[in-house]
Write a protein that holds these residues in place. Structure first.
Motif, short mmCIF file in Angstrom:
data_model
loop_
_atom_site.label_atom_id
_atom_site.label_comp_id
_atom_site.label_asym_id
_atom_site.label_seq_id
_atom_site.Cartn_x
_atom_site.Cartn_y
_atom_site.Cartn_z
N ALA A 36 -61.33 73.62 -17.40
CA ALA A 36 -61.08 72.17 -17.40
C ALA A 36 -62.25 71.38 -16.82
O ALA A 36 -62.64 70.35 -17.35
CB ALA A 36 -59.81 71.86 -16.61
N CYS B 285 -66.72 68.21 -19.53
CA CYS B 285 -65.98 69.07 -18.59
C CYS B 285 -66.80 69.52 -17.38
O CYS B 285 -66.38 70.43 -16.67
CB CYS B 285 -65.46 70.31 -19.33
SG CYS B 285 -64.24 69.92 -20.61
N ARG C 295 -75.59 77.59 -32.76
CA ARG C 295 -75.53 76.45 -33.67
C ARG C 295 -74.35 76.57 -34.62
O ARG C 295 -74.15 77.61 -35.25
CB ARG C 295 -76.84 76.39 -34.45
CG ARG C 295 -77.16 75.05 -34.99
CD ARG C 295 -77.49 74.00 -33.93
NE ARG C 295 -78.89 73.96 -33.57
CZ ARG C 295 -79.32 73.93 -32.31
NH1 ARG C 295 -78.47 73.96 -31.31
NH2 ARG C 295 -80.59 73.87 -32.04
N LYS D 126 -66.76 62.03 -21.84
CA LYS D 126 -65.79 62.67 -20.94
C LYS D 126 -65.94 64.18 -21.10
O LYS D 126 -65.13 64.86 -21.74
CB LYS D 126 -64.37 62.21 -21.31
CG LYS D 126 -63.36 62.36 -20.17
CD LYS D 126 -62.08 61.62 -20.52
CE LYS D 126 -60.94 62.00 -19.59
NZ LYS D 126 -60.92 61.18 -18.38
N PRO E 292 -76.79 77.43 -26.83
CA PRO E 292 -75.60 77.22 -27.67
C PRO E 292 -75.81 77.82 -29.06
O PRO E 292 -76.89 77.70 -29.63
CB PRO E 292 -75.51 75.69 -27.75
CG PRO E 292 -76.92 75.21 -27.56
CD PRO E 292 -77.62 76.23 -26.70
N GLY F 122 -68.48 74.83 -18.30
CA GLY F 122 -67.88 73.51 -18.52
C GLY F 122 -68.41 72.90 -19.80
O GLY F 122 -68.56 71.68 -19.90
N ASP F 123 -68.67 73.75 -20.80
CA ASP F 123 -69.34 73.31 -22.04
C ASP F 123 -68.30 72.76 -23.02
O ASP F 123 -67.96 73.40 -24.03
CB ASP F 123 -70.10 74.49 -22.65
CG ASP F 123 -71.08 74.06 -23.74
OD1 ASP F 123 -71.15 72.85 -24.02
OD2 ASP F 123 -71.77 74.95 -24.28
N GLY F 124 -67.78 71.57 -22.69
CA GLY F 124 -66.75 70.98 -23.53
C GLY F 124 -66.49 69.53 -23.18
O GLY F 124 -67.17 68.95 -22.31
N ARG G 5 -73.29 63.96 -28.91
CA ARG G 5 -74.24 64.05 -27.78
C ARG G 5 -74.47 65.51 -27.41
O ARG G 5 -75.60 65.92 -27.16
CB ARG G 5 -73.67 63.27 -26.60
CG ARG G 5 -74.63 62.90 -25.52
CD ARG G 5 -75.27 61.53 -25.72
NE ARG G 5 -74.34 60.44 -25.55
CZ ARG G 5 -73.99 59.93 -24.37
NH1 ARG G 5 -74.49 60.43 -23.25
NH2 ARG G 5 -73.17 58.91 -24.30
N LEU G 6 -73.40 66.30 -27.37
CA LEU G 6 -73.52 67.71 -26.96
C LEU G 6 -73.78 68.63 -28.14
O LEU G 6 -73.91 69.84 -27.96
CB LEU G 6 -72.24 68.17 -26.23
CG LEU G 6 -71.83 67.40 -24.98
CD1 LEU G 6 -70.60 68.03 -24.35
CD2 LEU G 6 -72.97 67.35 -23.96
N ARG G 7 -73.82 68.08 -29.35
CA ARG G 7 -73.98 68.87 -30.59
C ARG G 7 -72.94 70.00 -30.65
O ARG G 7 -73.26 71.18 -30.79
CB ARG G 7 -75.40 69.43 -30.69
CG ARG G 7 -76.44 68.30 -30.66
CD ARG G 7 -77.73 68.67 -31.31
NE ARG G 7 -78.48 69.64 -30.53
CZ ARG G 7 -79.70 70.03 -30.84
NH1 ARG G 7 -80.30 69.55 -31.92
NH2 ARG G 7 -80.34 70.90 -30.10
N LEU H 29 -77.99 61.32 -20.32
CA LEU H 29 -77.57 62.15 -21.46
C LEU H 29 -76.08 62.48 -21.41
O LEU H 29 -75.47 62.77 -22.44
CB LEU H 29 -78.35 63.47 -21.50
CG LEU H 29 -79.83 63.38 -21.86
CD1 LEU H 29 -80.45 64.77 -21.83
CD2 LEU H 29 -80.01 62.75 -23.24
N LEU H 30 -75.51 62.48 -20.21
CA LEU H 30 -74.09 62.82 -20.07
C LEU H 30 -73.24 61.61 -19.70
O LEU H 30 -72.02 61.72 -19.57
CB LEU H 30 -73.91 63.93 -19.02
CG LEU H 30 -74.60 65.27 -19.34
CD1 LEU H 30 -74.44 66.24 -18.18
CD2 LEU H 30 -74.05 65.88 -20.62
N LEU I 24 -73.95 71.84 -18.15
CA LEU I 24 -74.27 71.18 -19.43
C LEU I 24 -75.73 70.79 -19.54
O LEU I 24 -76.31 70.82 -20.64
CB LEU I 24 -73.38 69.94 -19.60
CG LEU I 24 -71.99 70.21 -20.18
CD1 LEU I 24 -71.14 68.95 -20.14
CD2 LEU I 24 -72.09 70.74 -21.61
N CYS J 226 -70.63 76.21 -11.98
CA CYS J 226 -70.35 76.33 -13.42
C CYS J 226 -70.47 75.00 -14.18
O CYS J 226 -70.00 74.92 -15.32
CB CYS J 226 -68.97 76.93 -13.64
SG CYS J 226 -68.82 78.62 -13.05
N ARG K 220 -67.23 74.36 -26.77
CA ARG K 220 -68.14 75.02 -27.71
C ARG K 220 -67.73 76.48 -27.85
O ARG K 220 -67.55 77.19 -26.86
CB ARG K 220 -69.57 74.93 -27.18
CG ARG K 220 -70.62 75.23 -28.25
CD ARG K 220 -72.03 75.31 -27.67
NE ARG K 220 -72.35 74.20 -26.79
CZ ARG K 220 -72.87 73.04 -27.19
NH1 ARG K 220 -73.14 72.83 -28.44
NH2 ARG K 220 -73.13 72.08 -26.30
#
Lengths: 277, 277
Positions: free
Chosen positions: B23, A142, A99, A140, A97, A25-27, A55-57, A135-136, B145, B142, A88
């Motif tokens: 999503a 994912c 870079r 919005k 992640p 859910g890295d988005g 925030r998520l770089r 932090l989250l 983050l 999943c 990402r």
């Protein structure tokens, strides 16, 4: 599904099998109201996306290219919904992640959701809590399993939407909308600094209604003179029932809807459609 | 990437563009050590997946079919990693899960990760907290983050891994491994009832080492006689440095590795490889 997918600037046919969006859910995403071939609140959506990316770089695609694609997909029918998902890139197995990896992003077009059978919503108090994670909070992203579980509760209860509290029993918002309540003639909405989503409609309504952020308990919400939910797709959604409480229609909610309709042609159109029923 | 994707029982070529995995992170995964063409801890991985599916009310594919695919992909090279991702099918825009929708699932094969340069790990105390959410605690879902952000911290600090605390400053575990510490001659590991992941290696080590669950503070961890991390891919990973503390190699950690090697051929192989260096 009417969708376009890109890796950086290049169109791609399908999600790669190691996409970090599916793995973690890295988005981030934006769900946007289209009216008359454009997205009236585009600037605000992009700004929130940029804050989330910081925030998520996470690398953003070039704004000009995204705007070209939005224009292409928004054209045609007069109204609808666009969803932009930016994830990402970089893949690999493992959380680390890469870079500066170029993002994988998708733009898709959807129909406007049906109005619920009744004009105003029946809302459920969800058991599922919204975990505190500053932090989250606000963005919005994912990672939405809490909202999936909370929405399943609403379906079980036969309700239209659900309100969620955090672990300290403070009310956060609905699963896919923000909350406004009228107390002593003033509109209040919960802060989104510990959890919750800083909705675009919420951000427009705060100055428009001279509303203020305030932590709210379940009892305060149920004791309010009027309650509505809001999001960028449906605008203001009056609440008819919540827990043991029912509200008749309220002039303050009608007034808020009229004010919102003046700053967004989609919601003006919705009000006209409702009046024609 | 050597991967196979299915919707229910049917092979599919690519992720659908409305996949709920991408999503919302609406899925679960298992990361499994392959040794000599099979997955020694398969039963434990499947059991955890089934617990997660029950918690998320997500349909599992037929176990027999998954096992056939695992066997096909595990064969060949002697060692490696298999990843199984099971996500909610049904698509659509919006959080509401479609009841009983067949899952979309992916099995992929990966190389064993490289050992870090030093034999023992340098571990970072992460600023990123693991949010308390009992409904999602323990299962390997999943929505990751927090682990992505924590792992980015480790990279910035030039460290191999990172330990995360919850919002009450209790130590939870590493970003992709569980934690065991030796205090007064006894192995302790944090509980995973409020957050964290119930690791498969952790579940094997609890009885094997006569270990117990215990909430641990940062100070307790740093004062421990020995510390290791563990997961189902790498087994036991001794910790050499953490915050201001350094540990030399410790007989209790060596003993734990020997015990683990007796119940899993992959970790026996790892010890032999290390001894040959």
């Amino acid at each position: 599904l009417n969708a376009r997918l890109f890796h950086g600037a290049e169109p791609i046919a399908t999600w790669p099998s190691d996409a970090r969006a599916a793995a973690y859910g890295d988005g981030l995403f934006e769900t946007m109201r289209v009216q008359d071939g454009s997205v009236p609140w585009w600037d605000a959506h992009w700004d929130r996306l940029a804050r989330g990316a910081q925030r998520l770089r996470l690398s953003l695609p070039a704004r000009a290219q995204v705007e070209d694609e939005v224009a292409a997909l928004a054209g045609g029918d007069s109204d609808g919904v666009l969803k932009l998902l930016v994830s990402r890139g970089g893949g690999g197995r493992g959380y680390a992640p890469l870079r500066g990896a170029e993002s994988i992003w998708m733009l898709s077009r959807h129909a406007l959701p049906q109005r619920p059978p009744a004009a105003a919503l029946r809302v459920h108090w969800c058991e599922t809590r919204w975990a505190t994670q500053p932090l989250l909070a606000g963005i919005k992203h994912c990672n939405r399993l809490e909202q999936v579980l909370a929405r399943a509760e609403c379906m079980d209860a036969g309700m239209d939407e659900g309100l969620m509290c955090d672990g300290d029993e403070a009310v956060v918002g609905a699963t896919s909308a923000n909350l406004f309540v009228s107390i002593d003639g003033r509109w209040l909405t919960p802060p989104v600094d510990r959890c919750g989503i800083a909705g675009i409609c919420r951000s427009k309504l705060l100055p428009l209604l001279d509303a203020v952020e305030s932590r709210l308990s379940v009892a305060q919400v149920e004791a309010s003179a009027a309650v509505f939910l809001c999001n960028a797709v449906r605008g203001i959604l009056p609440v008819a029932r919540l827990g043991g409480r029912a509200w008749p229609s309220h002039a303050a909610v009608d007034d808020a809807r009229q004010r919102l309709a003046r700053i967004h042609p989609g919601f003006a159109h919705d009000i006209q459609s409702t009046e024609r029923l």
